[in-house]
Motif scaffolding. Structure first.
Motif, mmCIF file in Angstrom:
data_model
loop_
_atom_site.group_PDB
_atom_site.id
_atom_site.type_symbol
_atom_site.label_atom_id
_atom_site.label_comp_id
_atom_site.label_asym_id
_atom_site.label_seq_id
_atom_site.Cartn_x
_atom_site.Cartn_y
_atom_site.Cartn_z
ATOM 1 N N GLU A 240 10.215 5.346 8.881
ATOM 2 C CA GLU A 240 9.151 5.397 9.882
ATOM 3 C C GLU A 240 8.915 4.019 10.480
ATOM 4 O OE1 GLU A 240 6.273 8.904 8.183
ATOM 5 O OE2 GLU A 240 6.175 6.930 7.237
ATOM 6 N N ARG B 225 0.800 -1.221 0.000
ATOM 7 C CA ARG B 225 0.000 0.000 0.000
ATOM 8 C C ARG B 225 0.829 1.265 0.000
ATOM 9 N NH1 ARG B 225 -5.013 -1.125 0.353
ATOM 10 N NH2 ARG B 225 -5.244 -3.368 0.505
ATOM 11 N N ALA B 226 0.214 2.306 -0.534
ATOM 12 C CA ALA B 226 0.862 3.611 -0.492
ATOM 13 C C ALA B 226 0.926 4.083 0.958
ATOM 14 C CB ALA B 226 0.067 4.597 -1.329
ATOM 15 N N GLY B 227 1.908 4.891 1.256
ATOM 16 C CA GLY B 227 2.027 5.413 2.615
ATOM 17 C C GLY B 227 2.784 4.483 3.533
ATOM 18 N N GLN B 228 3.267 3.372 2.971
ATOM 19 C CA GLN B 228 4.041 2.444 3.791
ATOM 20 C C GLN B 228 5.483 2.389 3.310
ATOM 21 O OE1 GLN B 228 1.609 -1.052 3.333
ATOM 22 N NE2 GLN B 228 0.334 -0.540 5.085
ATOM 23 N N ASN C 165 9.423 1.221 7.833
ATOM 24 C CA ASN C 165 9.126 1.611 6.458
ATOM 25 C C ASN C 165 10.123 2.649 5.993
ATOM 26 O OD1 ASN C 165 6.872 -0.085 6.354
ATOM 27 N ND2 ASN C 165 5.567 1.489 7.251
ATOM 28 N N LYS D 39 5.281 14.260 -8.370
ATOM 29 C CA LYS D 39 5.277 13.004 -7.609
ATOM 30 C C LYS D 39 5.093 11.795 -8.516
ATOM 31 C CE LYS D 39 2.248 13.520 -4.226
ATOM 32 N NZ LYS D 39 1.638 14.004 -3.053
ATOM 33 N N LYS E 36 7.315 8.433 -8.991
ATOM 34 C CA LYS E 36 6.730 7.132 -8.692
ATOM 35 C C LYS E 36 7.138 6.118 -9.773
ATOM 36 C CE LYS E 36 2.138 5.158 -8.564
ATOM 37 N NZ LYS E 36 0.729 5.528 -8.786
ATOM 38 N N LYS F 148 12.447 9.309 4.247
ATOM 39 C CA LYS F 148 11.814 9.067 5.544
ATOM 40 C C LYS F 148 12.007 7.615 5.974
ATOM 41 C CE LYS F 148 7.721 10.352 4.620
ATOM 42 N NZ LYS F 148 6.288 10.645 4.557
ATOM 43 N N THR G 137 11.544 5.039 2.961
ATOM 44 C CA THR G 137 11.163 5.699 1.717
ATOM 45 C C THR G 137 12.412 6.129 0.967
ATOM 46 O OG1 THR G 137 9.186 6.522 2.817
ATOM 47 C CG2 THR G 137 9.812 7.596 0.760
#
Length: 583
Positions: free
Chosen positions: A91, A49-52, A99, A496, A500, A89, A101
């Motif tokens: 996290e 998933r996105a955001g991970q 996670n 963005k 990606k 990042k 990034t």
RNA sequence: GCUCCAGUAGCUCAGGGGAUAGAGCAUUGGUUUCCUAAACCAAGUGUCGCAGGUUCGAAUCCUGCCUGGAGCGCCA
């Protein structure tokens, strides 16, 4: 046909991250923050998933060993994580994921790196200085390349290209037998067809080759030589048939972009005496015996052989290597079985010193391949470099509305059959054949739906992927026409979505590595499709030469599309497909 | 009988210890003044063959079973 040659520029980020995490764990152990334990290999993987983040590490796997909560362990790791050039990042997420990034700056730099290196950017160095061989197709020259051989050919060649992209020096080899019974029958079949063409009553026995292609050759012979060949023996016709067959086979394979470097003839193993030296060595090692039946035969088997009245044959005690029974090496009539030269051939392969020798075979060769490995062990050799990709069955099918089910397309005398490589290419295209034959796990059966590939080719993954390249080419062409280039672009103007795409493209190194280490070349086909799926929405949205796009932004975007073009060019090359400038 | 492979959306198939299971096709509705429609956007569908087990966690690993395919020659 070298693919992606040169020095690698692609960093395999997952490996870098895994190494960093291990080092952080070690450091925490040394500081006494974690108990001593052997650090298990837990791979980082891209989350769903996105955001991970782009790479995720599940610290949950360490909870038991470290006797701490996954979240605490994750925190300890992150605190001690060495600086990573690519990381943005980092996290921590429950229940214990780390996670990571990829930093935007890093992604932008990769665009420059791709443009500087070209397709070479995606080359890996894991095979640097190593030699690999792929043996594939290996169909005897007794007929045209069938759909089964086609799958073999496509998978083998893709494997070879992937190995090349990983830095291996690769040899493509074709092993064939032109000496056995089948070839004799082929010669006799052609002889009969020739006589038939001359008007003789020369019926073809049922066990002879029925294929219409021999009639074609016979017709050509009559056209060229008339009746002058009437007195020739089957040997002559065998030679003719073989030569024509190989010409056809090579031409058919060339049509889908496949070329072998070496053709290895089984007969040479007889001529050189290698088969007998193999047998001698096996005998010296005590693995050979003479008998009418194998040592472990039960009463039924013995009764069976007895009834056939066989003289003693030469057996290989393969059962002592785990085989379910022993195997005949030399028949009671003194003629070796296929297995003996096969072992000799693979001994020769090993002696040629390949680091990897991949063999692409149908599952009907499963037992045979095991026996060959037992044979190599019996010679005191280590068969480890030899790996086999077993392909499940493939057939051409078409929908039968009356049956309400798919129906196999059988070889038929009439036009409109699809059972050979030539037929498949004629009805679809070389690119379609390559993609569809590749885009399936080797151990799944494949139904090649002829009508789908033909009729719906407009909605085909083949064109979806190629169109990504075509679209890049279109932009570059138009930009060139307008005298516009993006050489001094400020890549900070990219959005963005473009980054990606670069993110996804960077996974290619991992895909190539997985494909070759797992012997699953289909992974590259799925990756190409996924990447095209990331590309097209961007293309739709992110324009370059548009009145509302400021010049500076346009430059950056042009540079991006130039990089994207490189990526798709490389992928298409890896799959042996063409990269058209227009469609 | 023994061995290997497969069983995941209506269809064809990915995924093979990690977060809420994916894609294409098919279906429905929408999108093009300027590189673009072989494209894009939006919508829906799942007892991951069945039953147990291992694990903090199973579509994924183990065992058994069911269904389909392939192999088990003194064939090549």
């Amino acid at each position: 046909m070298p693919v992606c040659r040169g020095k690698s520029a692609l960093e395999q980020l997952n490996k870098t991250l895994e190494a960093a995490i291990e080092s952080a764990l070690r450091s925490a152990q040394q500081a006494g923050e974690l108990p001593q334990f052997e650090i298990p290999r837990i791979p980082v993987s891209p989350p769903k998933r996105a955001g991970q983040g782009d790479w995720a590490y599940p610290a949950m796997g360490l909870a038991r060993l470290a006797r701490k909560s996954p979240l605490d362990i994750a925190r300890l790791i992150v605190d001690r994580l060495p600086k990573l050039g690519f990381a943005g990042k980092i996290e921590i997420a429950p229940p214990g994921f780390i996670n990571c990034t990829i930093a935007d700056d890093y992604l932008r730099k990769q665009i420059d790196a791709m443009l500087a290196a070209g397709t070479v950017y995606f080359r890996l160095d894991i095979g640097e200085g190593k030699r690999a061989q792929v043996e594939f197709v290996s169909a005897n020259p007794s007929g045209p390349i069938t759909i089964g051989h086609t799958r073999n050919a496509v998978v083998g060649d893709a494997m070879a290209r992937l190995l090349e992209a990983a830095g291996y020096a690769v040899q493509r080899e074709y092993y064939y037998n032109n000496a056995g019974n089948q070839m004799i029958i082929l010669g006799k079949s052609l002889q009969l067809r020739y006589w038939q063409q001359l008007g003789d009553d020369a019926p073809l026995p049922a066990d002879h080759y029925q294929g219409e292609y021999l009639v074609d050759i016979a017709r050509d012979l009559v056209a060229e030589h008339g009746e002058s060949l009437r007195g020739q023996s089957w040997h002559f016709f065998k030679e003719v048939a073989e030569q024509v067959m190989f010409r056809w086979i090579k031409r058919s394979l060339a049509a889908i972009n496949i070329q072998h470097d070496a053709f290895f003839n089984e007969t040479s193993l007889f001529d050189s005496g290698q088969i007998w030296s193999v047998l001698d060595t096996m005998r010296e090692h005590g693995h050979i015996y003479q008998a009418t039946h194998w040592e472990g035969a039960d009463a039924d088997e013995i009764a069976d052989v007895t009834s056939k009245g066989y003289e003693p044959a030469t057996w290989f005690r393969s059962s002592s290597f785990g085989d379910e029974k022993d195997r005949v090496m030399v028949k009671s009539d003194g003629v070796p079985t296929y297995t003996l030269p096969d072992i000799a051939y693979h001994r020769d392969k090993l002696e040629r010193g390949f680091d990897i020798a991949v063999n692409v075979l149908g599952t009907d060769h499963f037992s045979q391949a095991q026996v060959v490995k037992h044979g190599l062990r019996a010679l005191g050799m280590d068969p480890a470099p030899i790996d086999v990709i077993f392909l499940q069955m493939v057939r051409a099918v078409r929908w039968n509305a009356e049956l309400g089910d798919f129906e196999a397309v059988k070889q038929s005398k009439r036009a409109g059959d699809f059972d050979t490589l030539d037929d498949l290419v004629a009805m679809t295209s070389a690119d379609a054949v390559r993609y569809h034959m590749l885009a399936r796990s080797p151990n799944s059966q494949l139904d090649f739906d002829v009508d789908q590939v033909v009729k719906q080719s407009n909605e085909n993954p083949v064109y979806y992927i190629q169109n990504a390249y075509v679209r890049c080419a279109g932009i570059l062409r138009e930009a060139a026409d307008r005298g516009f280039d993006g050489d001094d672009a400020d890549l900070n103007l990219l959005g963005k979505e473009e980054l990606k795409f670069i993110r996804k493209a960077l996974e290619m190194g991992n895909v190539i590595e997985q494909a070759i280490t797992l012997y699953e070349p289909h992974k590259i086909a799925f990756f190409a499709h996924e990447l095209a799926g990331v590309f097209h929405p961007i293309y739709d949205e992110v324009r370059v030469l548009h009145s509302e796009v400021p010049a500076e932004t346009a430059k950056a975007r042009l540079r991006f599309y130039r990089a994207a073009s490189t990526v798709f060019g490389c992928l298409l090359q890896l799959m042996g497909m063409s990269a058209p400038e227009r469609m």
